[in-house]
Motif scaffolding. Structure first.
Motif, PDB file in Angstrom:
ATOM      1  N   PHE A  26      16.766   5.650   6.985  1.00  0.00           N
ATOM      2  CA  PHE A  26      15.068   5.140   7.348  1.00  0.00           C
ATOM      3  C   PHE A  26      14.712   4.296   6.210  1.00  0.00           C
ATOM      4  O   PHE A  26      14.120   3.290   6.204  1.00  0.00           O
ATOM      5  N   THR A  27      14.474   5.272   4.955  1.00  0.00           N
ATOM      6  CA  THR A  27      13.822   4.773   3.858  1.00  0.00           C
ATOM      7  C   THR A  27      14.708   3.527   3.436  1.00  0.00           C
ATOM      8  O   THR A  27      14.322   2.638   2.942  1.00  0.00           O
ATOM      9  N   LEU A  28      16.259   3.689   3.414  1.00  0.00           N
ATOM     10  CA  LEU A  28      16.819   2.339   2.760  1.00  0.00           C
ATOM     11  C   LEU A  28      16.466   1.295   3.698  1.00  0.00           C
ATOM     12  O   LEU A  28      16.291  -0.091   3.121  1.00  0.00           O
ATOM     13  N   LEU A  29      16.450   1.373   4.839  1.00  0.00           N
ATOM     14  CA  LEU A  29      16.226   0.029   5.764  1.00  0.00           C
ATOM     15  C   LEU A  29      14.892  -0.222   5.819  1.00  0.00           C
ATOM     16  O   LEU A  29      14.488  -1.733   5.710  1.00  0.00           O
ATOM     17  N   ALA A  30      14.015   0.518   5.554  1.00  0.00           N
ATOM     18  CA  ALA A  30      12.445   0.076   5.526  1.00  0.00           C
ATOM     19  C   ALA A  30      12.225  -0.770   4.138  1.00  0.00           C
ATOM     20  O   ALA A  30      11.463  -1.545   4.223  1.00  0.00           O
ATOM     21  N   GLN A  31      12.830  -0.281   3.228  1.00  0.00           N
ATOM     22  CA  GLN A  31      12.803  -0.802   1.971  1.00  0.00           C
ATOM     23  C   GLN A  31      13.428  -2.266   1.957  1.00  0.00           C
ATOM     24  O   GLN A  31      12.763  -3.093   1.402  1.00  0.00           O
ATOM     25  N   VAL A  32      14.740  -2.276   2.467  1.00  0.00           N
ATOM     26  CA  VAL A  32      15.164  -3.825   2.656  1.00  0.00           C
ATOM     27  C   VAL A  32      14.593  -4.647   3.528  1.00  0.00           C
ATOM     28  O   VAL A  32      14.375  -5.838   3.250  1.00  0.00           O
ATOM     29  N   THR A  33      14.033  -4.178   4.454  1.00  0.00           N
ATOM     30  CA  THR A  33      13.192  -5.112   5.475  1.00  0.00           C
ATOM     31  C   THR A  33      11.735  -5.464   5.110  1.00  0.00           C
ATOM     32  O   THR A  33      11.169  -6.230   5.874  1.00  0.00           O
TER      33      THR A  33
ATOM     34  N   THR B 150      11.478  -6.687   0.032  1.00  0.00           N
ATOM     35  CA  THR B 150      12.373  -7.308   0.793  1.00  0.00           C
ATOM     36  C   THR B 150      13.554  -7.356   0.580  1.00  0.00           C
ATOM     37  O   THR B 150      14.191  -7.045  -0.563  1.00  0.00           O
ATOM     38  N   GLY B 151      14.696  -7.695   1.360  1.00  0.00           N
ATOM     39  CA  GLY B 151      16.192  -7.790   1.178  1.00  0.00           C
ATOM     40  C   GLY B 151      16.513  -8.638   0.079  1.00  0.00           C
ATOM     41  O   GLY B 151      17.417  -8.335  -0.759  1.00  0.00           O
TER      42      GLY B 151
ATOM     43  N   THR C 281       0.889  -1.279  -0.146  1.00  0.00           N
ATOM     44  CA  THR C 281       0.002   0.039   0.153  1.00  0.00           C
ATOM     45  C   THR C 281       0.759   1.371  -0.077  1.00  0.00           C
ATOM     46  O   THR C 281       0.309   2.337  -0.248  1.00  0.00           O
ATOM     47  N   VAL C 282       2.150   1.223   0.269  1.00  0.00           N
ATOM     48  CA  VAL C 282       3.007   2.303   0.533  1.00  0.00           C
ATOM     49  C   VAL C 282       4.350   1.978  -0.202  1.00  0.00           C
ATOM     50  O   VAL C 282       5.267   2.678   0.042  1.00  0.00           O
ATOM     51  N   ALA C 283       4.191   1.035  -1.226  1.00  0.00           N
ATOM     52  CA  ALA C 283       5.233   0.539  -1.914  1.00  0.00           C
ATOM     53  C   ALA C 283       6.050   1.780  -2.893  1.00  0.00           C
ATOM     54  O   ALA C 283       7.287   1.517  -3.307  1.00  0.00           O
ATOM     55  N   ALA C 284       5.142   2.724  -3.308  1.00  0.00           N
ATOM     56  CA  ALA C 284       5.653   3.871  -4.025  1.00  0.00           C
ATOM     57  C   ALA C 284       6.758   4.967  -2.962  1.00  0.00           C
ATOM     58  O   ALA C 284       7.280   5.591  -3.774  1.00  0.00           O
ATOM     59  N   LEU C 285       6.825   4.593  -2.039  1.00  0.00           N
ATOM     60  CA  LEU C 285       7.757   5.136  -1.123  1.00  0.00           C
ATOM     61  C   LEU C 285       9.114   4.614  -1.092  1.00  0.00           C
ATOM     62  O   LEU C 285      10.211   5.147  -0.760  1.00  0.00           O
ATOM     63  N   ALA C 286       9.333   3.392  -1.735  1.00  0.00           N
ATOM     64  CA  ALA C 286      10.432   2.511  -1.919  1.00  0.00           C
ATOM     65  C   ALA C 286      11.162   3.278  -3.115  1.00  0.00           C
ATOM     66  O   ALA C 286      11.298   2.423  -4.201  1.00  0.00           O
ATOM     67  N   VAL C 287      11.751   4.274  -3.093  1.00  0.00           N
ATOM     68  CA  VAL C 287      12.147   5.167  -4.012  1.00  0.00           C
ATOM     69  C   VAL C 287      13.821   5.027  -4.369  1.00  0.00           C
ATOM     70  O   VAL C 287      14.323   5.450  -5.437  1.00  0.00           O
ATOM     71  N   ILE C 288      14.337   4.137  -3.341  1.00  0.00           N
ATOM     72  CA  ILE C 288      15.998   4.213  -3.530  1.00  0.00           C
ATOM     73  C   ILE C 288      15.993   3.045  -4.778  1.00  0.00           C
ATOM     74  O   ILE C 288      15.811   1.885  -4.514  1.00  0.00           O
ATOM     75  N   ARG C 289      17.177   3.327  -5.582  1.00  0.00           N
ATOM     76  CA  ARG C 289      17.191   2.448  -6.862  1.00  0.00           C
ATOM     77  C   ARG C 289      18.749   2.002  -6.701  1.00  0.00           C
ATOM     78  O   ARG C 289      19.204   1.539  -7.724  1.00  0.00           O
ATOM     79  N   ASP C 290      19.484   2.413  -5.767  1.00  0.00           N
ATOM     80  CA  ASP C 290      20.890   2.170  -5.848  1.00  0.00           C
ATOM     81  C   ASP C 290      20.777   0.589  -5.168  1.00  0.00           C
ATOM     82  O   ASP C 290      21.082   0.332  -3.914  1.00  0.00           O
ATOM     83  N   GLU C 291      21.048  -0.203  -6.074  1.00  0.00           N
ATOM     84  CA  GLU C 291      21.125  -1.696  -5.761  1.00  0.00           C
ATOM     85  C   GLU C 291      22.294  -2.111  -4.968  1.00  0.00           C
ATOM     86  O   GLU C 291      22.041  -3.260  -4.248  1.00  0.00           O
ATOM     87  N   ASP C 292      23.378  -1.586  -5.219  1.00  0.00           N
ATOM     88  CA  ASP C 292      24.596  -2.099  -4.383  1.00  0.00           C
ATOM     89  C   ASP C 292      24.202  -1.443  -2.864  1.00  0.00           C
ATOM     90  O   ASP C 292      24.560  -2.430  -1.916  1.00  0.00           O
TER      91      ASP C 292
END
Length: 315
Positions: free
Chosen positions: A290-297, A303-304, A225-236
């Motif tokens: 926070f966004t990076l970790l929330a996106q990974v978790t 998910t990571g 529902t909030v997947a649009a907040l996952a805006v970090i695209r740095d895969e490394d």
């Protein structure tokens, strides 16, 4: 602490120079060995067009590895110094903020023995005064520091250096509040540990997001529902953060501690602030972590494992 900074910087600079000298010595020794081998070794006959390039690779590849190690060692020394300075600055500000709270009361309130003596001699009379004075010294009863939106942004973004006086002032105000101090310490630990693995918050691109989605997230929405907040695209960066969460127990504990405190801040601000503020806070260095970790978790629907799969495909 400030008087030791020049000595610490001098020691780091000497260590960096030692690393440079060691690299130069090892490189020179290798070239001498190669020269002796070329002079006294067997004649290289029939190598042709392929043999000479291989021989040159064998000569220069170790040199490249030596200087890569020297560069990494010098960079690591600087990174450790900057991390120590940031920790020391936060510790000083927290100490000054905590010391400033009792001093806000008049000086006569500070001595505690006097009420105790009067209470032992005439118990009924001095008790009200003693209770009132004791209440002013209880740290848990201190009111939370109410920061403006600008002050909160600067505090969560951290100062850019000793000359960033406005950010330092805002950080000192934030550290005067126990809850904000815990959040800032956790954020600083996360940012420092990520930087140690080459993940820098200033290098993470944060495209503009819908403030309404941040309000929805602050109100408890999670996942797709909030997947649009996952805006970090740095895969490394995503892969590195995911690997650290799985393999580094210390980082995992610090990261989850930070996620809880930042989530509470966003929830609190969602009740009495405009949604634009939530989006702005997400752009600070703490907000990017926070966004990076929330996106990974998976808090933002990613998910990571998914991040690592995408990183593998990108490579």
């Amino acid at each position: 602490m400030d008087s030791l900074d020049p000595l610490r910087r001098l020691a780091v600079e000497q260590a960096r120079n030692r690393a440079l000298m060691i690299g130069a010595a090892v490189g020179l020794a290798w070239l001498v060995l190669v020269g002796l081998f070329a002079f006294f070794g067997p004649e290289a006959e029939g190598q042709g067009a392929v043999g000479w390039p291989l021989w040159l690779v064998g000569v220069f590849l170790p040199l490249a590895l030596v200087w890569l190690a020297v560069w990494a060692a010098r960079s690591l020394l600087i990174l450790r110094l900057e991390a120590e300075e940031l920790r020391a600055m936060l510790a000083r500000m927290q100490g000054e903020g905590a010391a400033a709270e009792p001093m806000a009361e008049p000086r006569p309130v500070a001595p505690a023995p006097a009420p105790a003596v009067r209470r032992s001699t005439v118990p009924p009379a001095p008790r009200p005064a003693a209770d009132a004075r004791q209440a002013t010294l209880e740290l848990d009863s201190l009111p939370e520091t109410e920061l403006t939106a600008t002050e909160l942004f600067h505090a969560l973004n951290f100062p850019d250096g000793p000359e960033d006086r406005e950010a330092i002032r805002c950080l000192r105000l934030a550290l005067a509040d126990p809850g904000m101090a815990r959040l800032i310490r956790a954020a600083q630990d996360v940012v420092t540990l990520l930087a140690g693995q080459g993940v820098y918050m200033d290098e993470l691109a944060m495209p503009q997001t819908d403030p309404a989605l941040w309000r929805r997230f602050a109100e408890g929405a999670r996942g797709e529902t909030v997947a649009a907040l996952a805006v970090i695209r740095d895969e490394d960066a995503l892969a590195s953060a995911g690997a650290m969460l799985r393999s580094d127990e210390v980082f995992r504990d610090v990261a989850h501690h930070f996620l809880r405190h930042f989530d509470r801040l966003m929830s609190r601000k969602a009740q009495d602030s405009d949604a634009e503020l939530l989006a702005v806070l997400a752009e600070t260095r703490s907000g990017r972590a926070f966004t990076l970790l929330a996106q990974v978790t998976g808090m933002l629907g990613r998910t990571g494992t998914e991040a690592e799969d995408e990183a593998a495909e990108a490579r």
